[in-house]
Each structure stands twice: as structure tokens, then as C-alpha cells.
Design a protein around this motif. Structure first.
Motif, PDB file in Angstrom:
ATOM      1  N   TYR A 112      24.009   2.815 -13.635  1.00 39.83           N
ATOM      2  CA  TYR A 112      24.932   2.967 -12.588  1.00 39.83           C
ATOM      3  C   TYR A 112      25.763   4.242 -13.061  1.00 39.83           C
ATOM      4  O   TYR A 112      26.661   4.823 -12.483  1.00 39.83           O
ATOM      5  CB  TYR A 112      25.983   1.927 -12.580  1.00 39.83           C
ATOM      6  CG  TYR A 112      25.468   0.597 -11.991  1.00 39.83           C
ATOM      7  CD1 TYR A 112      25.543   0.453 -10.458  1.00 39.83           C
ATOM      8  CD2 TYR A 112      24.897  -0.617 -12.760  1.00 39.83           C
ATOM      9  CE1 TYR A 112      24.876  -0.471  -9.995  1.00 39.83           C
ATOM     10  CE2 TYR A 112      24.427  -1.393 -12.195  1.00 39.83           C
ATOM     11  CZ  TYR A 112      24.468  -1.672 -10.827  1.00 39.83           C
ATOM     12  OH  TYR A 112      23.741  -2.549  -9.992  1.00 39.83           O
ATOM     13  N   SER A 116      25.407   7.510 -12.229  1.00 40.49           N
ATOM     14  CA  SER A 116      25.221   8.380 -10.759  1.00 40.49           C
ATOM     15  C   SER A 116      26.232   7.747 -10.081  1.00 40.49           C
ATOM     16  O   SER A 116      26.987   8.326  -9.305  1.00 40.49           O
ATOM     17  CB  SER A 116      23.909   8.699 -10.319  1.00 40.49           C
ATOM     18  OG  SER A 116      23.377   7.449  -9.736  1.00 40.49           O
ATOM     19  N   MET A 117      26.309   6.416  -9.672  1.00 45.78           N
ATOM     20  CA  MET A 117      26.932   5.733  -8.873  1.00 45.78           C
ATOM     21  C   MET A 117      28.451   5.470  -9.221  1.00 45.78           C
ATOM     22  O   MET A 117      29.442   5.790  -8.504  1.00 45.78           O
ATOM     23  CB  MET A 117      26.473   4.394  -8.515  1.00 45.78           C
ATOM     24  CG  MET A 117      27.369   3.486  -7.403  1.00 45.78           C
ATOM     25  SD  MET A 117      26.689   1.746  -7.193  1.00 45.78           S
ATOM     26  CE  MET A 117      25.114   2.017  -6.511  1.00 45.78           C
ATOM     27  N   CYS A 118      28.691   5.149 -10.590  1.00 47.86           N
ATOM     28  CA  CYS A 118      29.898   4.774 -10.987  1.00 47.86           C
ATOM     29  C   CYS A 118      30.593   5.730 -11.914  1.00 47.86           C
ATOM     30  O   CYS A 118      31.707   5.502 -12.499  1.00 47.86           O
ATOM     31  CB  CYS A 118      30.025   3.476 -11.749  1.00 47.86           C
ATOM     32  SG  CYS A 118      29.276   2.127 -10.544  1.00 47.86           S
ATOM     33  N   ASP A 135      28.101  -1.557  -6.844  1.00 42.97           N
ATOM     34  CA  ASP A 135      27.691  -2.601  -5.926  1.00 42.97           C
ATOM     35  C   ASP A 135      28.038  -4.040  -6.545  1.00 42.97           C
ATOM     36  O   ASP A 135      28.708  -4.038  -7.511  1.00 42.97           O
ATOM     37  CB  ASP A 135      26.244  -2.365  -5.538  1.00 42.97           C
ATOM     38  CG  ASP A 135      25.262  -2.685  -6.927  1.00 42.97           C
ATOM     39  OD1 ASP A 135      25.723  -3.227  -7.726  1.00 42.97           O
ATOM     40  OD2 ASP A 135      23.986  -2.367  -6.582  1.00 42.97           O
ATOM     41  N   TRP A 167      30.323   9.195 -12.075  1.00 38.99           N
ATOM     42  CA  TRP A 167      29.912  10.702 -11.654  1.00 38.99           C
ATOM     43  C   TRP A 167      31.144  11.626 -12.186  1.00 38.99           C
ATOM     44  O   TRP A 167      30.837  12.754 -12.630  1.00 38.99           O
ATOM     45  CB  TRP A 167      29.884  10.671 -10.274  1.00 38.99           C
ATOM     46  CG  TRP A 167      30.939   9.922  -9.517  1.00 38.99           C
ATOM     47  CD1 TRP A 167      30.943   8.902  -9.014  1.00 38.99           C
ATOM     48  CD2 TRP A 167      32.270  10.290  -9.141  1.00 38.99           C
ATOM     49  NE1 TRP A 167      31.851   8.298  -8.346  1.00 38.99           N
ATOM     50  CE2 TRP A 167      32.870   9.288  -8.378  1.00 38.99           C
ATOM     51  CE3 TRP A 167      32.986  11.768  -9.120  1.00 38.99           C
ATOM     52  CZ2 TRP A 167      34.194   9.153  -7.838  1.00 38.99           C
ATOM     53  CZ3 TRP A 167      34.233  11.576  -9.042  1.00 38.99           C
ATOM     54  CH2 TRP A 167      34.732  10.598  -8.229  1.00 38.99           C
ATOM     55  N   TYR A 173      33.404   1.496  -8.166  1.00 44.59           N
ATOM     56  CA  TYR A 173      32.361   2.152  -7.691  1.00 44.59           C
ATOM     57  C   TYR A 173      31.187   1.794  -7.457  1.00 44.59           C
ATOM     58  O   TYR A 173      30.448   2.190  -6.544  1.00 44.59           O
ATOM     59  CB  TYR A 173      32.251   3.538  -8.102  1.00 44.59           C
ATOM     60  CG  TYR A 173      33.717   4.365  -8.244  1.00 44.59           C
ATOM     61  CD1 TYR A 173      34.212   4.912  -7.126  1.00 44.59           C
ATOM     62  CD2 TYR A 173      34.229   4.610  -9.633  1.00 44.59           C
ATOM     63  CE1 TYR A 173      35.447   5.335  -7.052  1.00 44.59           C
ATOM     64  CE2 TYR A 173      35.294   5.389  -9.484  1.00 44.59           C
ATOM     65  CZ  TYR A 173      36.134   5.697  -8.200  1.00 44.59           C
ATOM     66  OH  TYR A 173      37.384   6.307  -8.452  1.00 44.59           O
TER      67      TYR A 173
END
Length: 65
Positions: free
Chosen positions: A19, A21-23, A51, A25, A49
Motif C-alpha cells: 500500500y 503508493s496508495m497510503c 481500501d 505517498w 487512505y
């Protein structure tokens, strides 16, 4: 399990990598929690951030604390 042991588990390492790149950054590119404060910050980011799966993983890891 101590906080140090929790941080070293493959589950924590893999969820952060998966995660990143998603959470994570806004974190340094090589971020990996080193203490309880950083672990809690990482779990907050996963919940905020990520899913549904990230949210559930963060909840599982919180139960270890």
C-alpha cells in the motif's frame, strides 16, 4: 508480542509495501516503522487512505498492540 516484534513481522512489512503508493505517498520512499509512534501513524494512514482490505489489515495489527 512486543512492538518491536510486531514491526518485524512479514505481515506489517508486506502491507506497507503493498500500500506504499496508495497510503504512504507523503512518507519517505523507504519508510518502515521503527517504533510504536511510527507504527500507529502507519496504521492511521492505512485506515484513512487505503481500501477495505487495508482498513481490515490495520485493524488486525492494532489488535496485536
Amino acid at each position: 508480542m512486543t512492538v518491536s516484534e510486531i514491526i518485524q513481522t512479514e505481515e506489517v512489512k508486506s502491507v506497507i509495501e503493498n500500500y506504499r503508493s496508495m497510503c504512504f505517498w507523503s512518507f519517505p520512499d523507504d519508510f518502515m516503522p521503527k517504533n510504536k509512534r511510527q507504527l500507529l501513524l502507519a496504521l492511521d494512514s492505512l485506515e484513512r487512505y487505503g481500501d477495505r482490505v487495508a482498513y481490515q489489515k490495520a485493524g488486525e495489527i492494532r489488535q496485536w498492540l
